[in-house]
Design an enzyme around this catalytic site. Structure first.
Site, PDB file in Angstrom:
ATOM      1  N   ARG A   1       3.087 -12.351  19.500  1.00 21.56           N
ATOM      2  CA  ARG A   1       3.091 -11.192  20.374  1.00 21.56           C
ATOM      3  C   ARG A   1       4.492 -10.709  20.721  1.00 21.56           C
ATOM      4  NH1 ARG A   1      -1.360 -13.480  20.465  1.00 21.56           N
ATOM      5  NH2 ARG A   1      -0.167 -15.385  20.592  1.00 21.56           N
ATOM      6  N   THR A   2       5.354 -11.611  21.168  1.00 21.40           N
ATOM      7  CA  THR A   2       6.672 -11.170  21.629  1.00 21.40           C
ATOM      8  C   THR A   2       7.477 -10.579  20.483  1.00 21.40           C
ATOM      9  OG1 THR A   2       6.659 -12.864  23.362  1.00 21.40           O
ATOM     10  CG2 THR A   2       8.774 -11.879  22.816  1.00 21.40           C
TER      11      THR A   2
ATOM     12  N   LYS B   1      21.172 -25.240   8.051  1.00 22.44           N
ATOM     13  CA  LYS B   1      22.260 -25.834   7.269  1.00 22.44           C
ATOM     14  C   LYS B   1      23.356 -26.410   8.167  1.00 22.44           C
ATOM     15  CE  LYS B   1      21.562 -22.195   3.787  1.00 22.44           C
ATOM     16  NZ  LYS B   1      22.204 -21.033   3.113  1.00 22.44           N
TER      17      LYS B   1
ATOM     18  N   ARG C   1      14.613 -15.766  20.543  1.00 30.69           N
ATOM     19  CA  ARG C   1      13.763 -16.838  21.083  1.00 30.69           C
ATOM     20  C   ARG C   1      14.242 -18.141  20.467  1.00 30.69           C
ATOM     21  NH1 ARG C   1       7.292 -17.181  21.817  1.00 30.69           N
ATOM     22  NH2 ARG C   1       7.929 -15.786  23.477  1.00 30.69           N
TER      23      ARG C   1
ATOM     24  N   HIS D   1      11.374 -16.448  30.477  1.00 31.93           N
ATOM     25  CA  HIS D   1      10.890 -15.430  29.529  1.00 31.93           C
ATOM     26  C   HIS D   1      10.904 -14.113  30.314  1.00 31.93           C
ATOM     27  CE1 HIS D   1       8.960 -13.515  26.305  1.00 31.93           C
ATOM     28  NE2 HIS D   1       7.902 -14.285  26.126  1.00 31.93           N
TER      29      HIS D   1
END
Length: 308
Positions: free
Chosen positions: A57-58, A86, A107, A135
């Protein structure tokens, strides 16, 4: 008023005046969308969508918001598809992104990572969730959803149900709600209660709260905000198994409410919210997702300093 938040990193940065301004501008954005006048506002701008932790969703909401404004998106999803796998540092990744994009949304599973990212670059950075921390854009869209659904905030009673310990959506929204005259029922197993730091953070604000493990407190509420018990946050899987079905809202429970209780959920859901609630007019969680796009369209414009 002067809105000065280029970066959106946590909910502590917003004053009541900021929130009033954001609600007003989001209403205007919603009007522009309805009139098909939003496309082109961010033409020529490029968003870097950096999702190092699972999201549907986000991520799609931010990308849809940028596309609906006429901007473009570049993205990476998961550590395994980025140079962080890496051994590249987040700092170096962000310095590279700064050369490519005008704004970045990130995120990351590590709490505080968005602040590290913002400190590395001069372009705006938006926190789309950092571990069990915050959030902020979810909280802002939740705030807008409540106001849109109920017409106000002051005087409402809200229940927060489920994982209040690790739930970053809960942590963030409570920080915004403390600016309003609302009463909260914090409904959770004792093991998943709201951290003391967040409870102490409510002191001196007009908000009031009480803790409970009684799901029937929902019957006294204008809003029921449901969250899943988050398996990925538990250090001990046995503890998750023991608590995962602590509470469940269903149609029968909601219909027994003394008020017309509006049901919100940041999604995804598992077993905590029955699908038989979906057809109730006060089930607002899919409308919540729609509000999320216009909210993030607003935030992208404001962070970039583009008027609309």
């Amino acid at each position: 008023m002067a809105y000065e938040h280029k970066n959106i990193l946590d909910t502590d940065q917003f004053s009541k005046a900021d929130l009033d301004f954001l609600v007003e501008r989001t209403r205007e954005m919603e009007r522009l969308v309805e009139q098909n006048k939003a496309f082109g506002i961010l033409e020529g701008k490029l968003l870097a969508s950096l999702f190092f932790e699972a999201s549907t969703r986000t991520r799609l909401s931010f990308e849809a918001a940028m596309e609906r404004l006429g901007g473009r998106v570049i993205s990476t999803v998961g550590f395994q598809f980025s140079s962080i796998s890496k051994g590249e540092t987040l700092y170096d990744t962000m310095k590279m992104i700064e050369a490519y994009a005008d704004i970045a949304v990130i995120r990351h599973p590590v709490e505080g990572s968005s602040r590290i990212a913002a400190g590395a670059v001069k372009i705006p950075v938006i926190n789309a969730g950092d571990g069990a921390g915050q959030h902020p854009t979810q909280a802002l869209l939740d705030l807008y959803t409540i106001i849109s659904e109920k017409g106000k905030l002051d005087g409402l009673t809200l229940a927060f149900i489920g994982d209040l310990k690790y739930g970053r959506t809960i942590h963030s929204l409570i920080n915004l709600l403390r600016h309003y005259k609302v009463h909260l029922y914090l409904i959770s197993p004792p093991e998943l209660s709201l951290p003391e730091s967040y409870k102490k953070g409510l002191s001196g604000f007009p908000i009031t709260f009480e803790e409970s493990d009684d799901i029937k407190k929902v019957w006294d509420c204008d809003i029921a905000y449901v969250t899943r018990i988050q398996e990925e946050r538990f250090p001990d899987h046995k503890e998750y198994e023991r608590l995962k079905e602590s509470f469940k809202l269903n149609k029968e429970l909601i219909l027994a409410s003394k008020k017309e209780t509006t049901v919100l959920h940041p999604l995804p859901r598992v077993n905590e919210l029955s699908t038989d609630v979906d057809d109730l007019p006060n089930a607002a969680y899919f409308r919540q997702a729609k509000y999320g796009v216009v909210s993030r369209m607003t935030l992208l414009c404001l962070s970039l300093g583009v008027k609309f």
